[in-house]
Design a protein around this motif. Sequence first.
Motif, PDB file in Angstrom:
ATOM      1  N   GLU B  10      -5.035   4.791   3.729  1.00  0.00           N
ATOM      2  CA  GLU B  10      -5.128   4.376   1.991  1.00  0.00           C
ATOM      3  C   GLU B  10      -3.869   5.303   1.502  1.00  0.00           C
ATOM      4  OE1 GLU B  10      -8.147   4.278  -1.326  1.00  0.00           O
ATOM      5  OE2 GLU B  10      -9.516   5.007   0.621  1.00  0.00           O
ATOM      6  N   ASN B  14      -0.781   3.426   0.582  1.00  0.00           N
ATOM      7  CA  ASN B  14      -0.196   3.222  -1.053  1.00  0.00           C
ATOM      8  C   ASN B  14       1.466   3.582  -1.138  1.00  0.00           C
ATOM      9  OD1 ASN B  14      -2.355   2.942  -2.994  1.00  0.00           O
ATOM     10  ND2 ASN B  14      -3.790   4.130  -1.393  1.00  0.00           N
ATOM     11  N   VAL B 105      -3.707  -2.025  -2.508  1.00  0.00           N
ATOM     12  CA  VAL B 105      -3.592  -0.799  -2.997  1.00  0.00           C
ATOM     13  C   VAL B 105      -3.488  -0.029  -4.855  1.00  0.00           C
ATOM     14  CG1 VAL B 105      -1.710  -0.927  -1.454  1.00  0.00           C
ATOM     15  CG2 VAL B 105      -0.956  -1.815  -4.213  1.00  0.00           C
ATOM     16  N   SER B 106      -3.811   0.954  -4.504  1.00  0.00           N
ATOM     17  CA  SER B 106      -3.369   1.435  -6.152  1.00  0.00           C
ATOM     18  C   SER B 106      -2.585   1.429  -7.191  1.00  0.00           C
ATOM     19  CB  SER B 106      -3.751   2.976  -6.167  1.00  0.00           C
ATOM     20  OG  SER B 106      -3.687   3.729  -7.022  1.00  0.00           O
ATOM     21  N   ARG B 107      -2.163   1.099  -8.765  1.00  0.00           N
ATOM     22  CA  ARG B 107      -1.800   0.637  -9.570  1.00  0.00           C
ATOM     23  C   ARG B 107      -0.520   2.275  -9.481  1.00  0.00           C
ATOM     24  NH1 ARG B 107      -4.679  -2.867  -8.205  1.00  0.00           N
ATOM     25  NH2 ARG B 107      -6.856  -2.506  -9.679  1.00  0.00           N
ATOM     26  N   MET B 108      -1.619   3.334  -9.474  1.00  0.00           N
ATOM     27  CA  MET B 108      -0.260   4.035  -9.910  1.00  0.00           C
ATOM     28  C   MET B 108       0.450   4.326  -8.571  1.00  0.00           C
ATOM     29  SD  MET B 108      -2.063   5.622 -12.101  1.00  0.00           S
ATOM     30  CE  MET B 108      -1.211   7.200 -12.099  1.00  0.00           C
ATOM     31  N   SER B 109       0.533   4.262  -7.258  1.00  0.00           N
ATOM     32  CA  SER B 109       0.909   3.927  -6.315  1.00  0.00           C
ATOM     33  C   SER B 109       2.137   3.174  -7.353  1.00  0.00           C
ATOM     34  CB  SER B 109       0.625   3.728  -5.010  1.00  0.00           C
ATOM     35  OG  SER B 109       0.368   1.863  -4.884  1.00  0.00           O
ATOM     36  N   ARG B 257      -3.450   7.868 -15.347  1.00  0.00           N
ATOM     37  CA  ARG B 257      -5.399   7.206 -13.936  1.00  0.00           C
ATOM     38  C   ARG B 257      -5.912   6.472 -15.222  1.00  0.00           C
ATOM     39  NH1 ARG B 257      -5.351   7.226  -8.808  1.00  0.00           N
ATOM     40  NH2 ARG B 257      -8.116   6.898  -7.985  1.00  0.00           N
ATOM     41  N   ASN B 261      -7.199   2.430 -15.786  1.00  0.00           N
ATOM     42  CA  ASN B 261      -7.580   2.052 -15.324  1.00  0.00           C
ATOM     43  C   ASN B 261      -8.801   1.474 -16.375  1.00  0.00           C
ATOM     44  OD1 ASN B 261      -7.985   3.008 -11.984  1.00  0.00           O
ATOM     45  ND2 ASN B 261      -8.782   4.482 -12.964  1.00  0.00           N
TER      46      ASN B 261
END
Lengths: 273, 278
Positions: B10, B14, B105-109, B257, B261
């Motif tokens: 993961e 990312n 993937v995470s939006r933060m990445s 973060r 979300n």
Amino acid sequence: MAIADFVKSAGESFRVGWKIESNWTDPVLFATYQVIRPLASLLIVAFIVIIGASVGASANSAFYSQYLAWLIVGNAFYAFVLQIMLGMAILVHVDRTRYEVLKNIYISPGTLHPYVIGRGLVSVVNGAVSVILTLLFSVAIFNGLLHMNIPLNLLNVNLLMLQPARHWLHALRCKHRFESNGIHPGRLCLRHLLPSRGSHLPNCPTALVRTADLECVADNLLAQRCSRELRSLAHSELHVRSCLLGCDDSCYIDHWDCSVQAGRTEGEEARTL
Amino acid sequence: MLPKATPREELLINLRAAYARMWVRLRGSNREITGLVAEIGLPILTIGAYVILYRAIGLPPTAGAAVIIGGAMIAFWTNVLWNMSSQWFWERESGNLEMYLVAPVSRMSVLLGMAMGGSVNTSIRALGIVLLGIFVFQVPFQLADPLSIGLVFVLTLVALYTMGMLFASIFMLYGREAWNTANLLQEPVYFLSGAYFPRIYAPVVPFALQAAGSLIPMTIGLDAIRRLAINGEGIATVWPHILALIACTLILFPLARRALNYMESLGKKEGRLTLRWQ
């Protein structure tokens, strides 16, 4: 009727321009932005001078007050430069690529002129609001709150200084004054002051006439050449001042751009009027 | 059903997403060399106006040096504002947001990739602005402790781009207001951060303004860099700035973060997350 259509088109363009400038957003947010932006720019400049004075670069406070007044006025009126130049410069680009409406405007029965004027007026209004607010805030903050005695008296503006500008406009209109077939003052535009279309191209004389055959009434040939309506008229009724050509000089009429060339013989440069 | 990825996998995916987003940003911003030249040359005009103004009112040349550093840092703020905060808005308008949302993937990445690309790009431009400014205006610098300057600079960028992530999350659901809001945060921040002043933490500046300016990490970092690079002070004098920058990052990152979300779930509930032209 044509004027009414023009005004209506310009009015609609103004409405659309306002929407575009505000990006169809909340009017309160847009108004806040319109107020805060010039105010922040003003405060940057003002604090530069205030901090400069505090550091003690010069003990002369009158110098700083005077300097700040100049900066405030310059900063305030820069809003016009920013609004109008930026807004008008990207107008065609944005309408063509982003909103993709330029082609629709172009094929509409009207012309782009009222559209551009309407859009320009929005920038003028926005700029004017910014200027007025900046000047008012300046007086309120620096003279009202901070008691800095900035030599800025809005009630004492010498409006007569606008007279030279008015005279210049008047002279410009007189230059292109409607004689028998000139340009109406109200229709004078930048196009009339620019070189005619294709003036950089080699001339193609298409007819040889004698100036004696021409009537001599027009005061300004340039204005006639540039007027779209009179361009066709120039084919049949070209008016040339006799003093320029002489009664019996031969000349060529260029039907392509409706200019007249005089005294064109071999080895001699033509005079294009 | 897809097998559940291990934490290592993961993390890797990312990081690859962040790298991909950074690559796009780097490639997109530097493919046109005239753009690079303009982005370095044009700010010099604004900076030049202030440097000349300072000279006119008789301030020492160090004031000009302060403005040059401020002008370079303005480039970072502009980048954060337009290429981070408003980015989700642009992505939605251009139709890329859907792809980001369905990507595993995470939006933060994605935001991290944007931040890294943006910071590298803007650093190149800022360096150009500073060098050109020094060359044109001949202002003095005292680089007594370059390592400390580098440390403060990196911390400032991290805090600043973390703030950009937070703004991006908040702007995610914004419609057309994003444009005007970003505009609204330009000049006032130029003013509050003291980018064009010799120093914002001066007695003549009201305390309320100093406090408001301190909410922006750029203000703190800028003051520290000026002290180190212009006044020749050591790291001992700027430790409160360093602590403040670290605190900003530690506060803003979790907030970004959470905001991301929240906005994402809110957008899904209201059905306007990927709604264009709203």
